[in-house]
Write an enzyme that holds these catalytic residues in place. Structure first.
Site, PDB file in Angstrom:
ATOM      1  N   TRP A  76       3.633   8.241  -1.611  1.00 37.21           N
ATOM      2  CA  TRP A  76       3.726   7.859  -3.237  1.00 37.21           C
ATOM      3  C   TRP A  76       2.343   8.129  -3.986  1.00 37.21           C
ATOM      4  O   TRP A  76       2.414   8.706  -4.953  1.00 37.21           O
ATOM      5  CB  TRP A  76       4.238   6.489  -3.195  1.00 37.21           C
ATOM      6  CG  TRP A  76       5.505   6.466  -2.459  1.00 37.21           C
ATOM      7  CD1 TRP A  76       6.077   5.587  -1.409  1.00 37.21           C
ATOM      8  CD2 TRP A  76       6.806   7.068  -2.955  1.00 37.21           C
ATOM      9  NE1 TRP A  76       7.184   5.755  -1.086  1.00 37.21           N
ATOM     10  CE2 TRP A  76       7.946   6.766  -1.844  1.00 37.21           C
ATOM     11  CE3 TRP A  76       7.204   7.855  -3.966  1.00 37.21           C
ATOM     12  CZ2 TRP A  76       9.229   7.334  -1.848  1.00 37.21           C
ATOM     13  CZ3 TRP A  76       8.573   8.457  -3.764  1.00 37.21           C
ATOM     14  CH2 TRP A  76       9.514   7.924  -2.704  1.00 37.21           C
ATOM     15  N   LYS A  96      13.196  -2.837  -5.305  1.00 31.12           N
ATOM     16  CA  LYS A  96      12.792  -3.314  -3.656  1.00 31.12           C
ATOM     17  C   LYS A  96      12.599  -4.737  -3.752  1.00 31.12           C
ATOM     18  O   LYS A  96      13.382  -5.706  -3.055  1.00 31.12           O
ATOM     19  CB  LYS A  96      11.724  -2.654  -3.470  1.00 31.12           C
ATOM     20  CG  LYS A  96      11.736  -1.351  -3.219  1.00 31.12           C
ATOM     21  CD  LYS A  96      10.309  -0.564  -3.228  1.00 31.12           C
ATOM     22  CE  LYS A  96      10.534   0.893  -3.344  1.00 31.12           C
ATOM     23  NZ  LYS A  96      11.320   1.602  -2.637  1.00 31.12           N
ATOM     24  N   ASP A 144       0.573   1.495  -8.984  1.00 33.20           N
ATOM     25  CA  ASP A 144       2.011   1.423  -8.523  1.00 33.20           C
ATOM     26  C   ASP A 144       2.428   0.037  -7.653  1.00 33.20           C
ATOM     27  O   ASP A 144       1.800   0.117  -6.520  1.00 33.20           O
ATOM     28  CB  ASP A 144       2.390   2.473  -7.892  1.00 33.20           C
ATOM     29  CG  ASP A 144       3.605   2.737  -7.305  1.00 33.20           C
ATOM     30  OD1 ASP A 144       4.328   2.015  -7.441  1.00 33.20           O
ATOM     31  OD2 ASP A 144       4.191   3.852  -6.619  1.00 33.20           O
TER      32      ASP A 144
HETATM   33  C1  LIG Z   1       5.370   2.824  -3.698  1.00 38.05           C
HETATM   34  C2  LIG Z   1       6.693   3.482  -4.326  1.00 38.05           C
HETATM   35  N1  LIG Z   1       6.264   4.321  -5.492  1.00 38.05           N
HETATM   36  C3  LIG Z   1       7.065   4.788  -5.973  1.00 38.05           C
HETATM   37  C4  LIG Z   1       8.513   5.117  -5.651  1.00 38.05           C
HETATM   38  C5  LIG Z   1       9.635   5.965  -6.291  1.00 38.05           C
HETATM   39  O1  LIG Z   1      10.114   5.200  -7.054  1.00 38.05           O
HETATM   40  P1  LIG Z   1      11.491   5.816  -7.575  1.00 38.05           P
HETATM   41  O2  LIG Z   1      12.478   6.196  -6.550  1.00 38.05           O
HETATM   42  O3  LIG Z   1      11.762   4.658  -8.540  1.00 38.05           O
HETATM   43  O4  LIG Z   1      11.055   6.720  -8.600  1.00 38.05           O
HETATM   44  C6  LIG Z   1       8.804   4.459  -4.347  1.00 38.05           C
HETATM   45  C7  LIG Z   1      10.204   4.415  -3.671  1.00 38.05           C
HETATM   46  O5  LIG Z   1      10.453   4.063  -2.586  1.00 38.05           O
HETATM   47  C8  LIG Z   1       7.917   3.450  -3.817  1.00 38.05           C
HETATM   48  O6  LIG Z   1       8.009   2.902  -2.699  1.00 38.05           O
END
Ligand SMILES: Cc1ncc(COP(=O)(O)O)c(C=O)c1O
Length: 362
Positions: free
Chosen positions: A101, A197, A173
């Site tokens: 991510w 989550k 994030d």
């Molecule tokens: C730490 C983290 N950041 C970003 C995301 C991406 O999120 P989204 O699907 O809401 O764009 C995720 C998805 O699992 C994640 O675990």
């Protein structure tokens, strides 16, 4: 009968939050219609919206220096929107890479400007099994911000102490560990978290932004891509995801009734100790690749002696009504997501299952 849900996200939600939604679903507070059918400009929805903000403010002990925003587009939109707003032309921003991510966040920043990698814990096999140490970080004091991912959902690592970044604004994030414990928000210029989550369903992303940082954001962007637009309109510039925010309100209210973030930390720490304790005890059968100091309290990853056994484990667990245990498709193995809604009893049930599985195969 409900299953024990170890999904990584969308993830299991606390039953009382769902039951409340069920009870209020058709006729919200005697209004004769569902909250889904109410205008976002009406007093019923606005009550829910403001309560969600008030609950978040109280749970995190937020002061007037920061503002809460509700956005759509998932955390992925934030990967792009953060550099669009805060990475000035000709400027630079620092990214610390600890997993897939953070790599994606960096990729989006590259489209906007020239970010730097200020640290990375990638291993020779392209996997991440630890968090960089402070001494490994090479921060640029002129960076517009430093970006990190607080919990790495796929690789199962987590920052347990924030890095020292001096006066550089820290951006995080926190999608997969938001509200897992009390957090000193004053250390951050900007926090974002997709709700699906730890705090609700998909469809809403929570942003917490320091007001003086937001004020420095670019002005020459379309309105819908500027944080100031959402801030000036209490996140009601356009139609927000009303049902997602409503359900998040139910989850936040449940967290509050459980005793807030101190209670969440106690519960999550007990679950993590139980599960990692079991993995360490049965290390001859289960392999936990993450360095101990970086182990995530939210996503616990491990492997069995063979891929075939990984698969057998997932299938047998499903028969025992435990779901969501397959590792991310890019990482393989097993992943147990133990977000706030997962109880200690749920983890105890899994550990008993792991013990008998290891005994039968070992
Ligand atoms: C730490 C983290 N950041 C970003 C995301 C991406 O999120 P989204 O699907 O809401 O764009 C995720 C998805 O699992 C994640 O675990």
């Amino acid at each position: 009968m409900r299953v024990i849900n170890f999904n990584a996200g969308p993830a299991g939600l606390p039953l009382p939050a769902l039951e409340r939604a069920r009870d209020e679903f058709i006729d919200f507070q005697g209004s004769g219609m569902s909250i889904l059918e109410h205008s976002h400009r009406g007093k019923e929805y606005e009550g829910v919206h403001d309560e969600a903000i008030a609950l978040l403010t109280r749970l995190l002990g937020l002061t007037d220096s920061h503002q809460i925003l509700f956005l759509q587009g998932g955390a992925s939109l934030q990967f792009a929107m953060v550099p669009m707003n805060f990475l000035p032309p000709g400027g630079s921003a620092d990214y610390i890479l600890t997993g897939t991510w953070s790599e994606k966040a960096l990729d989006e920043a590259k489209v906007v400007g020239s970010p730097r990698v200020a640290g990375s814990s990638i291993g020779p096999d392209k996997r991440y099994t630890r968090i960089p140490r402070q001494a490994e970080l090479e921060l640029d004091p002129k960076a517009a911000y430093v970006h990190l991912t607080s919990n790495n959902t796929i690789f199962g690592t987590q920052w347990h102490a924030w890095p020292q970044v001096g006066a550089i604004p820290l951006v995080a994030d926190m999608s997969s560990d938001f509200l897992w414990r009390p957090t000193d928000v004053s250390r951050f210029a900007f926090i974002y978290a997709g709700a699906q989550k730890n705090i609700g369903p998909s469809g809403v992303t929570v942003v917490i932004v320091r007001k003086d940082f937001m004020a420095k954001g670019r002005k020459d962007l379309p309105k819908i891509l500027k944080y100031s637009t959402f801030a000036e309109n209490n996140s009601l510039y356009n139609t927000p995801p009303t049902f997602a925010i409503y359900l998040m309100r139910n989850v936040l209210s449940w967290i509050d009734k459980q005793g807030g973030l101190t209670a969440m930390e106690k519960r999550n720490t007990a679950k993590a100790e139980l599960l990692y304790g079991a993995l360490d005890r049965m290390a001859g059968f289960y392999t936990a690749p993450v360095e101990k100091a970086a182990r995530s309290t939210m996503n616990v990853v491990f492997r069995l002696p063979t891929e075939a056994l990984d698969e057998e484990f997932v299938t047998a667990a499903k028969k025992a009504r435990m779901v969501g245990l397959k590792g991310h498709r890019s990482a393989g193995g097993i992943r147990v997501s133990t977000y706030n809604a997962v109880s200690l009893e749920n983890v105890q049930a899994l550990v008993s299952f792991m013990e008998s599985f290891a005994k039968s195969k070992g």
